[in-house]
Design an enzyme around this catalytic site. Sequence first.
Site, mmCIF file in Angstrom:
data_model
loop_
_atom_site.group_PDB
_atom_site.id
_atom_site.type_symbol
_atom_site.label_atom_id
_atom_site.label_comp_id
_atom_site.label_asym_id
_atom_site.label_seq_id
_atom_site.Cartn_x
_atom_site.Cartn_y
_atom_site.Cartn_z
ATOM 1 N N HIS E 14 -6.558 -1.903 -6.650
ATOM 2 C CA HIS E 14 -7.508 -1.156 -5.826
ATOM 3 C C HIS E 14 -7.334 0.340 -6.097
ATOM 4 O O HIS E 14 -6.430 0.768 -6.806
ATOM 5 C CB HIS E 14 -7.347 -1.465 -4.335
ATOM 6 C CG HIS E 14 -6.162 -0.838 -3.671
ATOM 7 N ND1 HIS E 14 -6.094 -0.635 -2.314
ATOM 8 C CD2 HIS E 14 -4.989 -0.373 -4.183
ATOM 9 C CE1 HIS E 14 -4.930 -0.078 -2.013
ATOM 10 N NE2 HIS E 14 -4.244 0.095 -3.119
ATOM 11 N N CYS E 33 -3.549 7.759 -5.097
ATOM 12 C CA CYS E 33 -4.327 6.544 -4.784
ATOM 13 C C CYS E 33 -5.783 6.672 -5.226
ATOM 14 O O CYS E 33 -6.512 5.676 -5.252
ATOM 15 C CB CYS E 33 -4.296 6.249 -3.285
ATOM 16 S SG CYS E 33 -2.647 5.846 -2.679
ATOM 17 N N HIS E 39 -4.604 0.973 -9.241
ATOM 18 C CA HIS E 39 -3.197 0.579 -9.290
ATOM 19 C C HIS E 39 -3.131 -0.709 -8.471
ATOM 20 O O HIS E 39 -4.158 -1.191 -8.002
ATOM 21 C CB HIS E 39 -2.314 1.688 -8.714
ATOM 22 C CG HIS E 39 -2.578 1.955 -7.273
ATOM 23 N ND1 HIS E 39 -3.616 2.753 -6.856
ATOM 24 C CD2 HIS E 39 -1.985 1.501 -6.142
ATOM 25 C CE1 HIS E 39 -3.636 2.792 -5.533
ATOM 26 N NE2 HIS E 39 -2.663 2.036 -5.077
ATOM 27 N N HIS E 41 -0.873 -3.967 -6.081
ATOM 28 C CA HIS E 41 0.173 -4.378 -5.148
ATOM 29 C C HIS E 41 0.293 -5.899 -5.110
ATOM 30 O O HIS E 41 -0.661 -6.610 -5.387
ATOM 31 C CB HIS E 41 -0.165 -3.897 -3.727
ATOM 32 C CG HIS E 41 -0.306 -2.415 -3.593
ATOM 33 N ND1 HIS E 41 0.766 -1.567 -3.651
ATOM 34 C CD2 HIS E 41 -1.393 -1.623 -3.430
ATOM 35 C CE1 HIS E 41 0.350 -0.315 -3.512
ATOM 36 N NE2 HIS E 41 -0.962 -0.322 -3.394
ATOM 37 N N ASP E 79 -7.026 -12.727 -5.137
ATOM 38 C CA ASP E 79 -5.864 -12.739 -6.041
ATOM 39 C C ASP E 79 -6.266 -12.499 -7.492
ATOM 40 O O ASP E 79 -7.208 -13.122 -8.002
ATOM 41 C CB ASP E 79 -5.139 -14.087 -5.936
ATOM 42 C CG ASP E 79 -3.843 -14.092 -6.731
ATOM 43 O OD1 ASP E 79 -3.117 -13.091 -6.697
ATOM 44 O OD2 ASP E 79 -3.570 -15.115 -7.392
ATOM 45 N N HIS E 80 -5.513 -11.608 -8.157
ATOM 46 C CA HIS E 80 -5.770 -11.260 -9.555
ATOM 47 C C HIS E 80 -7.180 -10.689 -9.734
ATOM 48 O O HIS E 80 -7.814 -10.864 -10.767
ATOM 49 C CB HIS E 80 -5.521 -12.464 -10.489
ATOM 50 C CG HIS E 80 -4.052 -12.656 -10.770
ATOM 51 N ND1 HIS E 80 -3.168 -13.050 -9.810
ATOM 52 C CD2 HIS E 80 -3.314 -12.487 -11.910
ATOM 53 C CE1 HIS E 80 -1.951 -13.125 -10.328
ATOM 54 N NE2 HIS E 80 -2.012 -12.777 -11.593
ATOM 55 N N GLU E 124 0.875 -4.089 2.430
ATOM 56 C CA GLU E 124 0.555 -3.558 1.107
ATOM 57 C C GLU E 124 1.847 -3.349 0.310
ATOM 58 O O GLU E 124 1.896 -3.541 -0.900
ATOM 59 C CB GLU E 124 -0.181 -2.226 1.266
ATOM 60 C CG GLU E 124 -0.652 -1.651 -0.041
ATOM 61 C CD GLU E 124 -1.192 -0.233 0.111
ATOM 62 O OE1 GLU E 124 -2.372 -0.102 0.487
ATOM 63 O OE2 GLU E 124 -0.437 0.733 -0.129
#
Lengths: 137, 137, 137, 137, 137, 137
Positions: E14, E33, E39, E41, E79-80, E124
């Site tokens: 994100h 950010c 980047h 998490h 996810d991913h 996060e």
Amino acid sequence: MIYLTRKAEFSSSHFYRNPAWSDEENVRRFGKCANANGHGHNYTLEVTVAGEVDPVTGFVVDLKLLKDILEEQVVSVYDHRHLNYEVPEFKDSIPTTENIAVAIWKRLNGKIPGAALKRVRVYEMPDLFADYYGEQQ
Amino acid sequence: MIYLTRKAEFSSSHFYRNPAWSDEENVRRFGKCANANGHGHNYTLEVTVAGEVDPVTGFVVDLKLLKDILEEQVVSVYDHRHLNYEVPEFKDSIPTTENIAVAIWKRLNGKIPGAALKRVRVYEMPDLFADYYGEQQ
Amino acid sequence: MIYLTRKAEFSSSHFYRNPAWSDEENVRRFGKCANANGHGHNYTLEVTVAGEVDPVTGFVVDLKLLKDILEEQVVSVYDHRHLNYEVPEFKDSIPTTENIAVAIWKRLNGKIPGAALKRVRVYEMPDLFADYYGEQQ
Amino acid sequence: MIYLTRKAEFSSSHFYRNPAWSDEENVRRFGKCANANGHGHNYTLEVTVAGEVDPVTGFVVDLKLLKDILEEQVVSVYDHRHLNYEVPEFKDSIPTTENIAVAIWKRLNGKIPGAALKRVRVYEMPDLFADYYGEQQ
Amino acid sequence: MIYLTRKAEFSSSHFYRNPAWSDEENVRRFGKCANANGHGHNYTLEVTVAGEVDPVTGFVVDLKLLKDILEEQVVSVYDHRHLNYEVPEFKDSIPTTENIAVAIWKRLNGKIPGAALKRVRVYEMPDLFADYYGEQQ
Amino acid sequence: MIYLTRKAEFSSSHFYRNPAWSDEENVRRFGKCANANGHGHNYTLEVTVAGEVDPVTGFVVDLKLLKDILEEQVVSVYDHRHLNYEVPEFKDSIPTTENIAVAIWKRLNGKIPGAALKRVRVYEMPDLFADYYGEQQ
């Protein structure tokens, strides 16, 4: 050479009993672990393999394949099982953390294509674990 | 009013079975948890009490006393035991995480001098836990 | 040969000071760790021993005995103590994580029957730890 | 000789793609990791150095200096970055956990005064990590 | 009434950007950010539901069903993935931890048979999380 | 309304002593915690604030600002300090986990722009923590 470690978990029952001893001797030596109804743990398994990084994939070993091997060789056999009653290698050996680590080594050794098995670590509790590096060490 | 939480651990076996059902129905509903040999977990218990801070000691409740109560009322009864076979409250109720939390509440409620029991949290695995706040909530 | 590791914890105070330096030099070199009132940590100790698995018990070392040795040799001496003022080996050496690991090795080496001491790991914080393997390495 | 390990963290994006393969082949080999928009992780880095304990300070290496080196050489370059697009060593190599460990070794080796770099461990997830010990092993 | 919490994980990319602002303003407000490459998490999701314990099963909610709902409604979508580019609710809202928690609530609310959704917690990083309890609170 | 929680850590020394009691009475009541040289902990602080999500930023509170406030109001005052000797609020109250939680609430309440302080949680050890929700609860 690089080392890759993957974790897996299984939740199993066990107890400690040497059949050559009386009940009293088993309790004296193993304390509450000798309770024949069994007790249980969330075991954590760490399997370390080593090899050269494949320049085409960046992998020592395909992660999905490694996960499938751990599932097939170990987790599907140990998870939600009573180790003493349902896992063949513990018919004649006590499922201590040490013996579980050796047994998992035997289950995995030679089964991982392209990488060498280097270490099996088994946590019985967060504050107790055994490491087995095979017979060479 | 301040809330104090103390953790304890116990390692136990259990399985899920409703005796009113056939073996097949138990497996259909509970999957591998229905295995009658049992499997096990490292349970983590978090007990929360609340009260005023005693200005003389700085405590809501004496920590050593609270630890002793958890040991006597819960850990000494559940740890290294097969919950279905050896803990009386699970003769007639299935030892799910939910039922274990309620059973521990009943064991502890009214036993902690000077503080009110506010919450019982039971982790069966790091990724699954139940909270019980008593009947009032 | 198999390796068994057991954890223990102790909560202690310490500070860093070289008596050969001025106060200013100690602060310049050790920063806030030089504060002579001391500060503290929840230390985590991991002790690794190795040996053959005893076929009679399945153990490298009796777990209860190992726990008692850690308690007697280390935890009872370090826990809830100010390391600089109350633990003899830190009268003349600074209780850094490195020096604590070496000191615990000296306290334990030769005291564990039937198994060889292989590693002492000390965590001062979750993100900082020291390992000592004895003089041979 | 004593070993000191310090952890650091970085949060980065990456994806797996071999440019010599078709899109279909990349998906077949790398699954959802091949998604070219990228996905991300909170990476944990453990760096182990070894040396003699300085009798004057009790340190193998000054902790503040080690932290600054990790920050300057690794964290400031990787954190909050897309590894494939923004970190030069991954222009031509896939940022797998294995390759990231080797790359960090190259960034750190020879940069830590008075101590030898011994191991770089990179966790991509809590259940997957790679260790690199340099070319000698 | 008892509360049951289940965890799940997803690894996503994100970045933070308000399209009404200039690039400079985005960097000034969101720092690193704001990097438009993104980047990532390892997010941890905790979903809490509440209800009466079913006396037949001992469950508030069937654990397998709850796991499947989290997988279908959240993990398979997030996810991913790159949250800004690939998840519809973040086309027009910034994927902060707060907004992700609210979005997951909307995805899950009303989808869990026999139990009420009570809380969505999103980590996060291990040191930062958001809780959403729905509009009533 | 959404709740955001941020963690911070500080490493401090403390001991328990009521000056109205004799040394013997302090030891009888507080055990090894009464040792006047002090012992220490790695404390973990969790601060929860609540508010509406700002539609422009997606934040309840600016994360950098919140971190800076925790640093300035708490960590810079408590970290690497002896709480009894160096932190003013513990001149006249015993630095138990309960009293530390209340003291941190007083330090933070009213200092966080645009969000309401909802909970202060302090862990003295991983298995012991106190929660304070302010006077209203």
